[in-house]
Motif scaffolding. Structure first.
Motif, PDB file in Angstrom:
ATOM      1  N   ILE A  93       0.593  -1.156  -0.269  1.00 10.58           N
ATOM      2  CA  ILE A  93       0.386  -0.084  -0.237  1.00 10.58           C
ATOM      3  C   ILE A  93       0.614   1.498  -0.335  1.00 10.58           C
ATOM      4  O   ILE A  93       0.703   2.574  -0.533  1.00 10.58           O
ATOM      5  CB  ILE A  93      -1.186   0.506   1.209  1.00 10.58           C
ATOM      6  N   ASP A  94       1.769   1.482   0.548  1.00  9.83           N
ATOM      7  CA  ASP A  94       2.632   3.013   1.080  1.00  9.83           C
ATOM      8  C   ASP A  94       3.448   2.283  -0.400  1.00  9.83           C
ATOM      9  O   ASP A  94       3.652   3.906  -0.878  1.00  9.83           O
ATOM     10  CB  ASP A  94       4.192   2.331   2.061  1.00  9.83           C
ATOM     11  N   PHE A  95       3.770   1.047  -1.347  1.00 13.43           N
ATOM     12  CA  PHE A  95       4.548   1.394  -2.536  1.00 13.43           C
ATOM     13  C   PHE A  95       3.832   2.034  -3.626  1.00 13.43           C
ATOM     14  O   PHE A  95       4.116   2.647  -4.475  1.00 13.43           O
ATOM     15  CB  PHE A  95       4.566   0.329  -3.242  1.00 13.43           C
ATOM     16  N   GLN A  96       2.489   1.643  -2.929  1.00 13.65           N
ATOM     17  CA  GLN A  96       1.225   2.677  -3.941  1.00 13.65           C
ATOM     18  C   GLN A  96       0.895   4.034  -4.194  1.00 13.65           C
ATOM     19  O   GLN A  96       0.790   4.644  -4.795  1.00 13.65           O
ATOM     20  CB  GLN A  96      -0.208   1.605  -3.704  1.00 13.65           C
ATOM     21  N   LEU A  97       1.350   4.354  -2.653  1.00 11.90           N
ATOM     22  CA  LEU A  97       0.907   5.802  -2.667  1.00 11.90           C
ATOM     23  C   LEU A  97       2.225   6.631  -2.759  1.00 11.90           C
ATOM     24  O   LEU A  97       2.364   7.164  -3.146  1.00 11.90           O
ATOM     25  CB  LEU A  97       0.693   5.750  -1.165  1.00 11.90           C
ATOM     26  N   ALA A  98       3.595   6.118  -3.444  1.00 10.19           N
ATOM     27  CA  ALA A  98       4.577   6.281  -3.414  1.00 10.19           C
ATOM     28  C   ALA A  98       4.816   7.975  -3.422  1.00 10.19           C
ATOM     29  O   ALA A  98       5.495   8.655  -3.819  1.00 10.19           O
ATOM     30  CB  ALA A  98       4.167   6.090  -4.960  1.00 10.19           C
ATOM     31  N   GLY A  99       4.668   7.828  -1.709  1.00 10.80           N
ATOM     32  CA  GLY A  99       4.875   9.546  -0.816  1.00 10.80           C
ATOM     33  C   GLY A  99       4.545  10.520  -1.845  1.00 10.80           C
ATOM     34  O   GLY A  99       4.432  11.760  -1.453  1.00 10.80           O
ATOM     35  N   LYS A 100       3.210  10.189  -2.691  1.00 12.15           N
ATOM     36  CA  LYS A 100       2.254  11.031  -2.955  1.00 12.15           C
ATOM     37  C   LYS A 100       0.916  11.943  -1.904  1.00 12.15           C
ATOM     38  O   LYS A 100       0.041  12.394  -2.211  1.00 12.15           O
ATOM     39  CB  LYS A 100       1.777  11.227  -4.315  1.00 12.15           C
ATOM     40  N   ALA A 156     -12.144  -2.788  -1.604  1.00 14.48           N
ATOM     41  CA  ALA A 156     -12.401  -1.697  -2.027  1.00 14.48           C
ATOM     42  C   ALA A 156     -11.538  -0.829  -1.671  1.00 14.48           C
ATOM     43  O   ALA A 156     -11.320   0.774  -2.368  1.00 14.48           O
ATOM     44  CB  ALA A 156     -13.442  -1.159  -0.691  1.00 14.48           C
ATOM     45  N   LEU A 157     -10.405  -0.904  -0.275  1.00 13.50           N
ATOM     46  CA  LEU A 157      -9.288  -0.429  -0.947  1.00 13.50           C
ATOM     47  C   LEU A 157      -8.250  -1.102  -2.208  1.00 13.50           C
ATOM     48  O   LEU A 157      -7.828   0.338  -2.715  1.00 13.50           O
ATOM     49  CB  LEU A 157      -8.413  -1.599   0.810  1.00 13.50           C
ATOM     50  N   TRP A 158      -8.089  -1.566  -2.537  1.00 15.74           N
ATOM     51  CA  TRP A 158      -7.374  -1.977  -3.884  1.00 15.74           C
ATOM     52  C   TRP A 158      -8.366  -0.439  -5.288  1.00 15.74           C
ATOM     53  O   TRP A 158      -7.406  -0.120  -5.656  1.00 15.74           O
ATOM     54  CB  TRP A 158      -7.428  -2.720  -4.482  1.00 15.74           C
ATOM     55  N   LEU A 159      -9.956  -0.447  -4.741  1.00 20.76           N
ATOM     56  CA  LEU A 159      -9.969  -0.361  -5.536  1.00 20.76           C
ATOM     57  C   LEU A 159      -9.378   1.539  -5.377  1.00 20.76           C
ATOM     58  O   LEU A 159      -9.426   2.531  -6.954  1.00 20.76           O
ATOM     59  CB  LEU A 159     -11.917   0.209  -5.757  1.00 20.76           C
ATOM     60  N   LEU A 160      -9.729   2.037  -4.291  1.00 24.67           N
ATOM     61  CA  LEU A 160      -9.261   3.557  -3.851  1.00 24.67           C
ATOM     62  C   LEU A 160      -8.142   3.848  -4.403  1.00 24.67           C
ATOM     63  O   LEU A 160      -7.316   4.797  -4.624  1.00 24.67           O
ATOM     64  CB  LEU A 160      -9.420   3.872  -2.758  1.00 24.67           C
ATOM     65  N   LEU A 161      -6.798   2.607  -4.173  1.00 18.79           N
ATOM     66  CA  LEU A 161      -5.651   2.717  -4.613  1.00 18.79           C
ATOM     67  C   LEU A 161      -5.511   2.881  -5.860  1.00 18.79           C
ATOM     68  O   LEU A 161      -4.449   3.437  -7.117  1.00 18.79           O
ATOM     69  CB  LEU A 161      -4.899   2.196  -4.092  1.00 18.79           C
ATOM     70  N   GLY A 162      -6.041   2.259  -6.705  1.00 15.95           N
ATOM     71  CA  GLY A 162      -6.041   2.578  -8.588  1.00 15.95           C
ATOM     72  C   GLY A 162      -7.356   3.704  -8.482  1.00 15.95           C
ATOM     73  O   GLY A 162      -6.600   4.849 -10.151  1.00 15.95           O
ATOM     74  N   THR A 163      -7.987   4.557  -8.149  1.00 12.55           N
ATOM     75  CA  THR A 163      -8.528   5.698  -8.372  1.00 12.55           C
ATOM     76  C   THR A 163      -7.417   6.612  -7.868  1.00 12.55           C
ATOM     77  O   THR A 163      -7.162   7.292  -8.975  1.00 12.55           O
ATOM     78  CB  THR A 163      -9.398   5.765  -7.014  1.00 12.55           C
ATOM     79  N   ILE A 164      -6.428   6.350  -6.724  1.00 13.70           N
ATOM     80  CA  ILE A 164      -5.405   7.434  -6.482  1.00 13.70           C
ATOM     81  C   ILE A 164      -4.171   8.053  -8.268  1.00 13.70           C
ATOM     82  O   ILE A 164      -3.791   8.528  -8.390  1.00 13.70           O
ATOM     83  CB  ILE A 164      -4.291   6.730  -5.736  1.00 13.70           C
ATOM     84  N   ASN A 165      -3.430   6.723  -8.752  1.00 10.54           N
ATOM     85  CA  ASN A 165      -3.035   6.029  -9.680  1.00 10.54           C
ATOM     86  C   ASN A 165      -3.594   5.891 -10.892  1.00 10.54           C
ATOM     87  O   ASN A 165      -2.818   7.205 -10.942  1.00 10.54           O
ATOM     88  CB  ASN A 165      -2.703   4.333  -9.798  1.00 10.54           C
ATOM     89  N   ASP A 166      -5.087   6.608 -10.655  1.00 14.05           N
ATOM     90  CA  ASP A 166      -5.411   7.075 -12.280  1.00 14.05           C
ATOM     91  C   ASP A 166      -5.700   8.955 -11.622  1.00 14.05           C
ATOM     92  O   ASP A 166      -5.198   9.204 -12.712  1.00 14.05           O
ATOM     93  CB  ASP A 166      -6.931   7.018 -11.788  1.00 14.05           C
ATOM     94  N   MET A 167      -5.594   8.997 -10.701  1.00 14.23           N
ATOM     95  CA  MET A 167      -5.095  11.413 -10.582  1.00 14.23           C
ATOM     96  C   MET A 167      -3.714  11.658 -10.800  1.00 14.23           C
ATOM     97  O   MET A 167      -4.217  11.863 -11.144  1.00 14.23           O
ATOM     98  CB  MET A 167      -6.246  11.217  -8.563  1.00 14.23           C
ATOM     99  N   ASP A 168      -3.254  10.402 -10.006  1.00 15.40           N
ATOM    100  CA  ASP A 168      -2.104  11.043 -10.444  1.00 15.40           C
ATOM    101  C   ASP A 168      -1.397  11.023 -11.892  1.00 15.40           C
ATOM    102  O   ASP A 168      -1.096  11.712 -12.695  1.00 15.40           O
ATOM    103  CB  ASP A 168      -0.706  10.668  -9.440  1.00 15.40           C
ATOM    104  N   GLU A 169      -1.423  10.175 -12.475  1.00 10.18           N
ATOM    105  CA  GLU A 169      -1.467   9.917 -13.924  1.00 10.18           C
ATOM    106  C   GLU A 169      -2.347  10.903 -14.941  1.00 10.18           C
ATOM    107  O   GLU A 169      -1.832  11.786 -15.885  1.00 10.18           O
ATOM    108  CB  GLU A 169      -2.277   8.455 -14.580  1.00 10.18           C
ATOM    109  N   ALA A 170      -3.392  11.629 -14.389  1.00 10.77           N
ATOM    110  CA  ALA A 170      -3.897  12.842 -14.878  1.00 10.77           C
ATOM    111  C   ALA A 170      -3.315  14.006 -14.598  1.00 10.77           C
ATOM    112  O   ALA A 170      -4.060  14.784 -15.833  1.00 10.77           O
ATOM    113  CB  ALA A 170      -5.484  12.567 -15.049  1.00 10.77           C
ATOM    114  N   SER A 171      -3.152  13.895 -13.509  1.00 15.82           N
ATOM    115  CA  SER A 171      -2.762  15.403 -13.089  1.00 15.82           C
ATOM    116  C   SER A 171      -0.825  15.384 -13.876  1.00 15.82           C
ATOM    117  O   SER A 171      -0.713  16.903 -13.358  1.00 15.82           O
ATOM    118  CB  SER A 171      -2.708  15.197 -11.538  1.00 15.82           C
ATOM    119  N   GLY A 172      -0.386  14.554 -14.590  1.00  5.42           N
ATOM    120  CA  GLY A 172       1.216  14.867 -14.344  1.00  5.42           C
ATOM    121  C   GLY A 172       1.284  13.415 -15.047  1.00  5.42           C
ATOM    122  O   GLY A 172       2.420  12.940 -15.456  1.00  5.42           O
TER     123      GLY A 172
END
Length: 110
Positions: free
Chosen positions: A52-59, A94-110
């Motif tokens: 989980i911490d790796f997925q968040l990548a410090g962002k 649900a947790l993994w879907l949230l992590l996927g949402t975070i990754n999608d948001m990060d990709e869309a923003s930069g």
């Protein structure tokens, strides 16, 4: 409080002639500020927590909230129940879907 060791861990300790120390209640540290807010920093000793911490990548900041039933994403912070309390497959999904949402948001923003 007794620490459970695997057979291989116990064999290694015996071979090295090391006796593990038992953690007693007197040595358990209590953080009063986290008890008041209900939020705790996640322990990264479990592989699941490390993933989980790796997925968040410090962002994003990740906090544990005792008593929470479902993981939540609040602006720049992921809030989850203690990982040991995620027993139902739907909670983990649900947790993994949230992590996927975070990754999608990060990709869309930069």
């Amino acid at each position: 409080m007794k620490t459970l060791l695997s057979v291989s861990q116990q064999h290694l300790l015996d071979a090295l002639q090391i006796k593990p120390l038992a953690l007693t209640e007197a040595f358990v540290r209590s953080d009063k500020s986290s008890e008041q807010t209900g939020f705790n920093a996640p322990g990264l000793t479990e592989l699941f927590a490390q993933d989980i911490d790796f997925q968040l990548a410090g962002k994003r900041r990740w906090v544990i909230q005792v008593g929470l039933l479902q993981s939540e994403l609040d602006s720049e912070q992921l809030i989850t129940p203690p990982l040991s309390e995620l027993l139902l497959p739907a909670q983990k999904k649900a947790l993994w879907l949230l992590l996927g949402t975070i990754n999608d948001m990060d990709e869309a923003s930069g």
